[in-house]
Design a protein around this motif. Structure first.
Motif, PDB file in Angstrom:
ATOM      1  N   VAL A  90       0.349  -3.502 -67.518  1.00  8.61           N
ATOM      2  CA  VAL A  90       1.718  -3.415 -68.260  1.00  8.61           C
ATOM      3  C   VAL A  90       2.373  -5.073 -68.510  1.00  8.61           C
ATOM      4  CG1 VAL A  90       3.381  -3.266 -66.235  1.00  8.61           C
ATOM      5  CG2 VAL A  90       3.800  -2.082 -68.364  1.00  8.61           C
ATOM      6  N   GLY A  91       2.816  -4.895 -69.644  1.00  5.38           N
ATOM      7  CA  GLY A  91       3.448  -6.431 -70.127  1.00  5.38           C
ATOM      8  C   GLY A  91       2.498  -7.098 -70.741  1.00  5.38           C
ATOM      9  N   ALA A  92       1.241  -6.996 -70.965  1.00  8.00           N
ATOM     10  CA  ALA A  92       0.333  -7.761 -71.225  1.00  8.00           C
ATOM     11  C   ALA A  92       0.547  -8.087 -72.749  1.00  8.00           C
ATOM     12  CB  ALA A  92      -1.065  -7.386 -71.181  1.00  8.00           C
ATOM     13  N   ARG A  93       0.148  -9.467 -73.290  1.00  3.03           N
ATOM     14  CA  ARG A  93       0.317  -9.665 -74.739  1.00  3.03           C
ATOM     15  C   ARG A  93      -0.711  -9.473 -75.508  1.00  3.03           C
ATOM     16  NH1 ARG A  93       2.874 -15.097 -72.527  1.00  3.03           N
ATOM     17  NH2 ARG A  93       1.419 -14.296 -70.681  1.00  3.03           N
ATOM     18  N   ASP A  94      -1.698  -9.242 -75.043  1.00  2.00           N
ATOM     19  CA  ASP A  94      -3.281  -8.786 -75.733  1.00  2.00           C
ATOM     20  C   ASP A  94      -4.038  -7.990 -74.889  1.00  2.00           C
ATOM     21  OD1 ASP A  94      -4.478 -10.910 -74.124  1.00  2.00           O
ATOM     22  OD2 ASP A  94      -3.988 -12.317 -75.758  1.00  2.00           O
ATOM     23  N   LEU A  95      -5.292  -7.764 -75.298  1.00  2.00           N
ATOM     24  CA  LEU A  95      -6.049  -6.741 -74.568  1.00  2.00           C
ATOM     25  C   LEU A  95      -6.788  -7.682 -73.530  1.00  2.00           C
ATOM     26  CD1 LEU A  95      -7.736  -4.344 -74.136  1.00  2.00           C
ATOM     27  CD2 LEU A  95      -9.617  -5.162 -75.930  1.00  2.00           C
TER      28      LEU A  95
END
Length: 483
Positions: free
Chosen positions: A184-189
């Protein structure tokens, strides 16, 4: 110098009833009940059937003929013998013996509430908590932080008048990256998958290899260039396969893992039509279970009747009051008639589609769908193409083999080598079946798919195959390859 000229134009002026019908045609079943309730709230002349009187004891008054005058208002314009106690919608199509299944609803914790609760479990300062709340508020339902950190910092500056350094915000984001669900909270895959792998035991070779693939060879991974990954990490076939298996166990959308009905509201499709098979024949009905029945208020109708009977005592104030009531009566009658016309137009259109695609509706086999465009149904029903478009837009039908949008049944056509006209839907179904049953270690290219279709008498160019494949949201062969 001013110049005057006369010009003739042919303009079609829509009546209030026609405008109402057009607006109501665009509304699907899911929204119709709310639209009717809104009209009842705005127009006191409209009421639900059964309100304001006892249905069993209701007696309909006889209306006497009034003298013919220009300004004469007759109750006959609003209530007729065949309409009492009607002004109802069409039959509900449901009996008391029908099963009425309750639709479940969400009364639990949402995804964002789940994240917010985790904020309280961390040792944040007041300033850090403010930053964390701003970040969590920008995390989407998939679990990603789609906005740039700089934009979030700007939001805090403008909204809270607090200046935040980028490093400070990133430190808070790092804590959020440790929240549940993993990723969660990732900016991309790439970051999403790495966050999940970092929480796993990388003393296992497969997990360690998976981590290095995502961290250092993500571009090759997305393009499925497994041979390059194997060479660069010096892995054998079994090792690369084990690593890929671990990656495939990860969740590319961590927010979607929070999909328990208790945690996440579920959207339901309410079908506009119900199709049932009886003695081998399709039987169509409108889904009007949630549509209330309407009628003109007897109170307001009597006001108009009293006015017509007492022509001698007509003050200006009373005339204005009665004209207001007349406007509301007109509006109510137009709305009720528009509802009826909507139902009739829906049934007329769907019956035409049912007749046109009868073989498909009996078997549910997509290859039985005939080529059909809006014009075909417009010609059968003698309705305008724009009307058919409004009916088919956002409407659904429940069949014995599933629920489908009406748009599903419309498709262009083409001719086979034998001269037979077939639907592009049929071709897409065959294309989809070919890809589904292909050898995933050697997936079929668009050229090979074109050859297979040609063998089946569908003479289609490679670029057309590619177009149909993209419309089916199927990736190219290289991205379908599996180890």
């Amino acid at each position: 110098m001013l110049k005057q000229s006369l010009q003739q134009k042919m303009l079609q002026k829509l009546s209030p009833l026609q405008i109402q019908v057009i607006k109501l045609l665009e509304i699907p079943a899911a929204q119709l009940e709310q639209r009717i309730k809104k009209e009842i709230e705005e127009n006191p002349v409209l009421e639900l059937d059964g309100e304001g009187r006892d249905k069993d004891d209701a007696e309909e008054p006889e209306v006497k003929e009034q003298e013919s005058e220009k300004d004469e208002l007759s109750i006959d314009d609003y209530i007729q013998d065949e309409d009492i106690p009607a002004y109802k919608l069409q039959a509900r199509n449901f009996s008391k013996d029908d099963k009425h299944e309750d639709i479940p609803f969400s009364d639990g914790t949402t995804f964002h509430e789940h994240l917010s609760r985790q904020l309280d479990m961390r040792m944040f300062s007041e300033r850090q908590l403010l930053i964390a709340e701003q970040i969590v508020g920008n995390i989407d339902e998939d679990g990603y932080l789609r906005r740039e950190i700089e934009e979030i910092i700007d939001d805090i500056a403008f909204g809270q008048n607090i200046e935040v350094e980028e490093d400070e915000a990133l430190e808070v984001l790092k804590v959020i990256h440790d929240f549940e669900p993993p990723g969660v909270g990732a900016r991309d895959l790439q970051e999403c998958l790495l966050l999940q792998l970092e929480k796993k035991d990388r003393t296992f070779p497969a997990l360690n290899n998976a981590y290095h693939i995502i961290k250092n060879h993500f571009d090759e991974f997305t393009k499925k260039h497994y041979d390059k990954i194997t060479k660069r990490l010096n892995l054998d076939d079994d090792e690369i396969k084990d690593a890929m298996d671990e990656i495939l166990r990860l969740n590319p959308k961590p927010g979607s893992s929070y999909s328990n009905p208790v945690h996440k509201a579920i959207q339901y499709i309410i079908p506009d039509f119900i199709l049932e098979m009886k003695d081998g024949e399709p039987q169509l009905s409108l889904n009007t279970r949630n549509v209330p029945e309407l009628r003109i208020s007897r109170t307001y109708a009597n006001m108009l009747q009293d006015y017509s009977a007492n022509k001698k005592n007509r003050s200006q104030d009373k005339k204005e009051a009665v004209m207001f009531v007349k406007q509301k009566l007109d509006s109510a009658k137009w709305f009720i008639d528009a509802i009826k016309q909507r139902q009739n137009t829906l049934m007329l259109t769907m019956n035409a589609i049912l007749t046109y695609q009868k073989e498909y509706f009996i078997e549910g086999d997509e290859t039985k769908l005939r080529p059909m465009i809006l014009k075909d149904i417009a010609e059968i029903t003698d309705l305008d193409i724009s009307t058919i478009s409004r009916v088919s837009n956002s409407k659904y039908i429940q069949t014995h083999f599933g629920i489908f949008p009406l748009k599903f049944f419309f498709s262009e056509g083409m001719q086979t080598d034998t001269g037979e006209e077939v639907s592009t839907r049929e071709i897409k179904k065959i294309l989809s079946d070919c890809i589904e049953n292909e050898d995933k270690k050697k997936p079929l290219t668009d050229d090979k798919l074109a050859l297979i279709l040609k063998e089946k008498s569908y003479n289609i160019a490679r670029r057309t195959v590619a177009k149909y494949r993209e419309q089916l949201n199927i990736p190219v062969a290289r991205l379908r390859k599996e180890l």
